[in-house]
Design an enzyme around this catalytic site. Structure first.
Site, mmCIF file in Angstrom:
data_model
loop_
_atom_site.group_PDB
_atom_site.id
_atom_site.type_symbol
_atom_site.label_atom_id
_atom_site.label_comp_id
_atom_site.label_asym_id
_atom_site.label_seq_id
_atom_site.Cartn_x
_atom_site.Cartn_y
_atom_site.Cartn_z
ATOM 1 N NE ARG A 107 -2.435 -0.202 3.696
ATOM 2 C CZ ARG A 107 -3.198 0.198 4.687
ATOM 3 N NH1 ARG A 107 -4.511 0.301 4.521
ATOM 4 N NH2 ARG A 107 -2.682 0.503 5.865
ATOM 5 C CB THR A 111 -2.626 7.200 -2.367
ATOM 6 O OG1 THR A 111 -1.913 5.973 -2.632
ATOM 7 C CG2 THR A 111 -1.859 8.367 -2.971
ATOM 8 C CG ASP A 203 2.903 -3.541 8.913
ATOM 9 O OD1 ASP A 203 2.913 -2.554 8.173
ATOM 10 O OD2 ASP A 203 3.131 -4.705 8.487
ATOM 11 C CG ASP A 206 6.582 -3.971 9.634
ATOM 12 O OD1 ASP A 206 7.288 -4.351 8.682
ATOM 13 O OD2 ASP A 206 6.172 -2.805 9.756
HETATM 14 C C1 PRP Z 1 -1.069 -5.003 4.292
HETATM 15 C C2 PRP Z 1 -1.893 -6.272 4.358
HETATM 16 C C3 PRP Z 1 -2.736 -6.175 3.122
HETATM 17 C C4 PRP Z 1 -2.975 -4.701 3.002
HETATM 18 C C5 PRP Z 1 -4.358 -4.400 3.485
HETATM 19 O O1 PRP Z 1 -0.019 -5.142 3.413
HETATM 20 O O2 PRP Z 1 -1.123 -7.432 4.432
HETATM 21 O O3 PRP Z 1 -2.111 -6.682 1.960
HETATM 22 O O4 PRP Z 1 -2.006 -4.038 3.848
HETATM 23 O O5 PRP Z 1 -4.661 -3.080 3.283
HETATM 24 P P1 PRP Z 1 -5.822 -2.600 2.319
HETATM 25 O O6 PRP Z 1 -6.997 -3.449 2.606
HETATM 26 O O7 PRP Z 1 -6.011 -1.172 2.723
HETATM 27 O O8 PRP Z 1 -5.342 -2.710 0.895
HETATM 28 P P2 PRP Z 1 1.073 -4.000 3.209
HETATM 29 O O9 PRP Z 1 0.672 -3.080 2.117
HETATM 30 O O10 PRP Z 1 1.385 -3.361 4.528
HETATM 31 O O11 PRP Z 1 2.315 -4.796 2.653
HETATM 32 P P3 PRP Z 1 3.216 -5.905 3.398
HETATM 33 O O12 PRP Z 1 2.347 -7.112 3.617
HETATM 34 O O13 PRP Z 1 4.293 -6.155 2.412
HETATM 35 O O14 PRP Z 1 3.710 -5.322 4.684
HETATM 36 N N1 URA Z 2 -2.139 -3.650 7.039
HETATM 37 C C1 URA Z 2 -1.727 -4.125 8.245
HETATM 38 O O1 URA Z 2 -0.772 -4.896 8.332
HETATM 39 N N2 URA Z 2 -2.382 -3.727 9.337
HETATM 40 C C2 URA Z 2 -3.435 -2.885 9.292
HETATM 41 O O2 URA Z 2 -4.007 -2.572 10.344
HETATM 42 C C3 URA Z 2 -3.849 -2.405 8.036
HETATM 43 C C4 URA Z 2 -3.174 -2.812 6.924
#
Ligand code: PRP
Ligand code: URA
Length: 212
Positions: A107, A111, A203, A206
């Site tokens: 994400r 935005t 997160d 993480d």
């Molecule tokens: C997180 C999560 C989803 C997304 C959800 O991933 O694992 O893929 O955010 O958010 P949304 O419903 O608003 O799209 P992130 O973008 O943090 O990437 P990562 O898993 O690589 O940390």
């Molecule tokens: N992605 C995450 O990992 N946690 C949240 O709360 C939202 C998006």
């Protein structure tokens, strides 16, 4: 939240117990990873209620009998990277031979729009029941785009599993993809101003991989 025919929210005491530990900021990476896996396995059992069974002949020590099996080769798992990776073993515990595809998305922090950076899907995925998995369903942007990518590849039988969802994201996915059954272990209250789920768990990527 409005009721959707294609949304299944779990209300299982065992899941509630595990989610309580998962949310705790003091839960370390190893236990976090194990809990994500365990919750996914419980969700997989429930989401397979409508799976197609095929008759097979089995020879017991006493006689030959007709029994019913899932065609394991008809199942595929697609995690949304990164955090979805944490759910793959949870499905593999039930279907160890399921093929795995990957969709990479992150994400944009400003935005909150998802950006796809990788997509590799198993051959013949269009004929399989696909489990798209991602622990977090926040705005729903990542899930909607990942489902679009799967449909572009010809997939028609798709189940989406998320561990924690925000109401707005869940509504967005359920509306954009009414043909996809969405399984959510826990429905949380809302998103904060940065797009994080409240109360949430922080997160997920993480916490799974120890990157912060
Ligand atoms: C997180 C999560 C989803 C997304 C959800 O991933 O694992 O893929 O955010 O958010 P949304 O419903 O608003 O799209 P992130 O973008 O943090 O990437 P990562 O898993 O690589 O940390
Ligand atoms: N992605 C995450 O990992 N946690 C949240 O709360 C939202 C998006």
């Amino acid at each position: 939240m409005k009721k959707y025919d294609n949304v299944f929210i779990f209300d299982h005491p065992l899941i509630k117990h595990k989610i309580a530990i998962l949310r705790d900021k003091n839960t370390g990476m190893k236990q976090f990873r194990e809990l994500i896996e365990e919750i996914t396995t419980i969700m997989t059992y429930e989401s397979m209620r409508d799976v197609e069974l095929v008759p097979v002949q089995v020879e017991t020590p006493l006689e030959v009998t007709t029994q019913y099996k899932v065609r394991e080769e008809s199942i595929a798992i697609v995690p949304i990277l990164r955090a979805g990776l944490g759910m793959v073993n949870g499905v593999h515990r039930v279907f160890p031979t399921a093929k795995v595809g990957h969709i990479g998305m992150y994400r944009d922090e400003q935005t909150l729009e998802p950006k796809e950076y990788y997509c590799k899907l198993p051959q013949g995925i269009e004929d399989k029941t696909v489990f798209l998995v991602d622990p977090m369903l926040a705005t729903g942007g990542s899930a909607v785009d990942a489902l679009n990518a799967l449909k572009k590849r010809g997939c028609t039988k798709i189940k989406f599993m998320a561990i924690i969802a925000a109401p707005c994201g869940l509504e967005r996915v359920a509306t954009a993809h009414p043909d996809v059954t969405v399984y959510v272990s826990t429905l949380d209250r809302q998103l904060n101003e940065n797009g994080y789920i409240l109360p949430g768990l922080g997160d997920a990527g993480d916490r799974l991989f120890g990157t912060k």
